[in-house]
Design an enzyme around this catalytic site. Structure first.
Site, PDB file in Angstrom:
ATOM      1  N   ASP A 147       0.741  -1.111   0.246  1.00  0.00           N
ATOM      2  CA  ASP A 147      -0.121  -0.066   0.003  1.00  0.00           C
ATOM      3  C   ASP A 147       0.665   1.217  -0.039  1.00  0.00           C
ATOM      4  OD1 ASP A 147      -2.144   1.605   0.703  1.00  0.00           O
ATOM      5  OD2 ASP A 147      -3.398  -0.139   1.042  1.00  0.00           O
TER       6      ASP A 147
ATOM      7  N   HIS B 142       2.483   2.229  -3.080  1.00  0.00           N
ATOM      8  CA  HIS B 142       1.545   3.078  -3.781  1.00  0.00           C
ATOM      9  C   HIS B 142       2.095   4.590  -3.681  1.00  0.00           C
ATOM     10  CE1 HIS B 142      -2.109   0.189  -3.406  1.00  0.00           C
ATOM     11  NE2 HIS B 142      -1.203  -0.399  -3.924  1.00  0.00           N
TER      12      HIS B 142
END
Length: 353
Positions: A248, A271
Site C-alpha cells: 500500500d 503506492h
C-alpha cells in the site's frame, strides 16, 4: 453515476513545477519550507556520562524469563522488564539480545521516570495464527512516552494468513498494526526492520517530535493495507532514510498532521507517498508544512498523491514541497484527486450502488 458538483474545499494554494523529466517540485505559492520550520531533533534531552554516551540501567528480557526460541510466549517477560525499567529514576533500557522471541500483543505504557531505550538485537515475531493477535488493532504499542528511543532489531508479524483470510472474504478479526506510537513526544526510531504486518508497519498518532531513521520495511506487493509509515494528528515528524517495499502507501500522511520532513526514501513497490485521504468528515483537521526531498519511486502504483473526498469539509492541504524526486516505472507519477472514492460505492454526490 453522477459526480459530485461540490466545491473542492480540501486542497488549496498548490502550484506545480517541472524541473526535468525525472525530477519535480510541488510547492505552495505562499511559503518556503526549510529545516528549521519542520522539526529539530538535535536538542533532545539526554543523560550523559563521560565520552558523551547515555548511561542506561539495562533490563535484559532473558533475566525475566524470555525464551529466544521463537515459539515460547515471551510477552510476560517483556512486560515485566519494561515495568521495572520504566520505574527507574535513571535512564533505563529494555535489552532484547540475539535470538528469536515470540511476542503476543503488548502495550509499553508511560509515562516513565526517565529516558527509555528499547534495544532489540535479535528478532521479534508475532504468533503463528492471526486470531491470536486479538481485537485491539495493535501488536506492539508504545503509549504516552517521552524521550524514547527504539533501536534496531527485526519485527515480523507473520501476516500472511491474515491476508489470505482477507482475500477469501471470510469473517476475519480486525487486523493489527505492527508498531504503533501514540501520544508520545521526543521519540527516535532507528535501524529497525519491519516485515509482513497484518496492516500498517509503523503508525504515528498524536505525537510530537519524532525522528524515524535508517528503516527497512517490506511486505509482498499484494498484501492489503500494509502501509509503510502512517502518520496521523502529529507534528514535527522527520523521516531520514528508509527503504520501503510494501502493498500500500509507502508513507501516508493523514488529517491533523503538520511540519513533516521526509528525505532519502526509496519507495517501491508500493503506492507511493500520499497525503490523505482527507475530507471524510465534515469537521476535520488539515495537513500543512510537508517537505519531501531526495527520494526515489521505483515500480510504484503512484508516485506523489494528494487525495480528498468530494464533499464540503474544514480539511485542507497547504504549504507542500516535493523536490528532487526520481521516478522509474511509476504508473501514476502525480495525482491530485479531489473526488476520492476507492470502491465507487456510496460516494459523495453519487447514487448508492
Amino acid at each position: 453515476m453522477e459526480k459530485s458538483n461540490s466545491p473542492p474545499y480540501s486542497i488549496l494554494l498548490l502550484v506545480l513545477f517541472f524541473s526535468s523529466s525525472s525530477f519535480l517540485s510541488l510547492a505552495s505559492s505562499s511559503s518556503i519550507l526549510n529545516d528549521s520550520t519542520i522539526s529539530n531533533h538535535r536538542s533532545l534531552p539526554h543523560h550523559r556520562k563521560k565520552g558523551g554516551h547515555v548511561q542506561y540501567v539495562t533490563h535484559n528480557v532473558l533475566h525475566y524469563g524470555a525464551k529466544a526460541d521463537g515459539v515460547s510466549d515471551s510477552t510476560p517477560a517483556f512486560s515485566q522488564a519494561w515495568e521495572e525499567a520504566c520505574k527507574s529514576s535513571r535512564p533505563a533500557s529494555v535489552h532484547v539480545p540475539k535470538g528469536t522471541y515470540m511476542l503476543k500483543p503488548i502495550v509499553f505504557y508511560g509515562p516513565c521516570q526517565s529516558k527509555m531505550l528499547f534495544h532489540v538485537e535479535g528478532k521479534v515475531v508475532g504468533p503463528k495464527h492471526y486470531w491470536e493477535f486479538g481485537k485491539s488493532g495493535f501488536w506492539i504499542l508504545f503509549y504516552k512516552l517521552e524521550k524514547l528511543t527504539i533501536l534496531g532489531g527485526t519485527y515480523d508479524a507473520q501476516g500472511s494468513d491474515y491476508w489470505a483470510c482477507r482475500k477469501s472474504q471470510s469473517q476475519c478479526s480486525q487486523g493489527t498494526k505492527s508498531i504503533t506510537i501514540i501520544q508520545s513526544r521526543n521519540v527516535v526510531v532507528k535501524g529497525i526492520k519491519s516485515l509482513n504486518p497484518q496492516m500498517f508497519h509503523l503508525a504515528i498518532d498524536h505525537c510530537h517530535q519524532v525522528l524515524l531513521k535508517k528503516l527497512y520495511i517490506e511486505a509482498p506487493t499484494r498484501s492489503p493495507n500494509t502501509d509503510g509509515i502512517h502518520i496521523m494528528s502529529s507534528e514535527g515528524i522527520t523521516i531520514a532514510g528508509a527503504v520501503i517495499k510494501t502493498g500500500d502507501d509507502c508513507i501516508a500522511i493523514g488529517p491533523g498532521t503538520k511540519n513533516v520532513h521526509i528525505r532519502g526514501v526509496h519507495c517501491g513497490p508500493g503506492h507511493g507517498i500520499s497525503i490523505g485521504s482527507l475530507g471524510l468528515h465534515t469537521h476535520e483537521a488539515g495537513v500543512e508544512n510537508v517537505f519531501v526531498t531526495d527520494s526515489v519511486m521505483t515500480r510504484t502504483q503512484n508516485g506523489l498523491r494528494i487525495k480528498s473526498w468530494g464533499r464540503k469539509t474544514t480539511s485542507f492541504v497547504r504549504n507542500v514541497v516535493f523536490e528532487n524526486i526520481a521516478m522509474e516505472n511509476s504508473y501514476n507519477p502525480i495525482i491530485i484527486d479531489q473526488n476520492y472514492c476507492p470502491y465507487n460505492k456510496n460516494c459523495p454526490g453519487m447514487v448508492n450502488t
